[in-house]
Design an enzyme around this catalytic site. Structure first.
Site, mmCIF file in Angstrom:
data_model
loop_
_atom_site.group_PDB
_atom_site.id
_atom_site.type_symbol
_atom_site.label_atom_id
_atom_site.label_comp_id
_atom_site.label_asym_id
_atom_site.label_seq_id
_atom_site.Cartn_x
_atom_site.Cartn_y
_atom_site.Cartn_z
ATOM 1 N N HIS A 179 -0.122 6.357 6.308
ATOM 2 C CA HIS A 179 0.382 6.068 4.967
ATOM 3 C C HIS A 179 0.832 7.368 4.301
ATOM 4 O O HIS A 179 0.376 8.452 4.665
ATOM 5 C CB HIS A 179 -0.703 5.398 4.115
ATOM 6 C CG HIS A 179 -0.808 3.931 4.331
ATOM 7 N ND1 HIS A 179 -1.325 3.390 5.488
ATOM 8 C CD2 HIS A 179 -0.455 2.877 3.550
ATOM 9 C CE1 HIS A 179 -1.286 2.068 5.407
ATOM 10 N NE2 HIS A 179 -0.765 1.733 4.241
ATOM 11 N N SER A 226 0.808 -1.218 0.000
ATOM 12 C CA SER A 226 0.000 0.000 0.000
ATOM 13 C C SER A 226 0.841 1.269 0.000
ATOM 14 O O SER A 226 0.400 2.304 -0.514
ATOM 15 C CB SER A 226 -0.934 0.003 1.215
ATOM 16 O OG SER A 226 -0.199 -0.179 2.410
#
Length: 318
Positions: A298, A71
């Site tokens: 992230h 990811s």
């Protein structure tokens, strides 16, 4: 960054519980599901203006570039979500796409996928909306450049963040997460990193076997917490005493990845160093988000621009 003042009371704990619960909820789904649709709003932390990597390499403009990874490589939550299956959360503004555009590769294949582990390099990965084929299938003998960012999910990235956020509310000025993962005198996270080394090495060797002449660039992970001090509890719900432990754990993961890249004929691309000062605690200019529903812990669009620059700099003219 100055050391934050540590109050004597535990008033922040109530606010931290709410943040920890929100973060835990965001991490309940696999990282592969975190992408959302391509119409999602731009990730906070800086305006993405479509800039591509700053270097152009005309000698590579007839070559093939393949992007592999999890990811962090896919760019979950960053518009626009492209490719199939949609559950991979693959952005057309992730660092691989920015690099491909900036350098001008004639052929570019992005098979990155949220939630990917090293096993998903050689086996199909089931995600929302379908199955992502084994990522190494995209690497062929005519591949010129490969980028790889993998290993975080093998050590349980989502579980670690969720667990540490949850326990921080009970002891915000202590180190409850450190105590949990080192109970019995053994550092479980260090053990997980050591156990992942052979898996990362196998992936790099698999790339080399399929593309004998390719330049293989293996990325580490950018800074999540500040490079010194005790973090920014409760903004990022990690207990103050746990911040050094988690920071050292991330550095250990990056060091392992660097070692395995070097031992197996690949080049390590350091994205931690350039990201220092752009961690999730920063109010502006951060590369990595904190408690953000679409991209929890992230990289955001700014982070992918930074990583694209690091990749481009690792591709000097032949």
């Amino acid at each position: 960054m100055p050391e934050p003042h540590v109050p004597t009371g535990a008033r922040p704990a109530r606010r931290a519980r709410g943040a920890a619960l929100a973060l835990s909820a965001a991490l309940v789904l696999p990282l592969a599901l975190a992408a959302g649709s391509g119409s999602a709003a731009a990730a906070p932390g800086g305006h993405h203006d479509g800039r591509t990597a700053p270097h152009r390499h005309p000698h590579l403009n007839t070559h093939k570039y393949v992007a592999l990874g999890d990811s962090y490589a896919a760019g979950i939550g960053i518009p626009d979500n492209v490719g199939m299956p949609a559950g991979c959360g693959r952005s057309n503004h992730n660092y691989a796409s920015l690099t491909a555009k900036g350098i001008g590769f004639a052929r570019f294949t992005d098979v990155t996928c949220g939630g990917a582990k090293t096993v998903d390099m050689t086996q199909p990965q089931t995600v929302t909306g379908g199955v992502n084929p084994a990522q190494l299938n995209a690497v062929t003998a005519d591949t010129s450049v490969v980028t790889l960012q993998i290993g975080g999910n093998d050590i349980g990235f989502g579980e670690i963040i969720g667990t540490c956020a949850s326990v921080s509310a009970s002891d915000p000025f202590g180190d409850p997460c450190h105590k949990l993962y080192t109970a019995g005198g053994t550092d479980q996270l260090a053990g997980r990193i050591d156990a992942t080394a052979a898996k990362v090495a196998s992936v790099v060797r698999g790339i080399r076997w399929r593309a004998p002449h390719a330049r293989i660039l293996v990325l580490g992970y950018p800074a999540i917490l500040p490079d010194s001090g005790v973090g920014c509890f409760p903004t990022v719900p990690v207990a103050m005493g746990d911040a050094p432990y988690l920071r050292d754990t991330q550095k250990r993961l990056n060091a392992m990845i660097a070692a395995q890249a070097g031992r197996n004929g690949a080049r390590y691309v350091d994205v931690y160093g350039p990201s220092v000062g752009h961690d999730a605690c920063q109010p502006t200019g951060r590369w990595v988000e904190g408690v953000n529903p679409s991209t929890p812990f992230h990289p955001n669009a700014v982070g992918h621009e930074g990583m694209a620059a690091a990749v481009a700099a690792a591709l000097p003219p032949r």
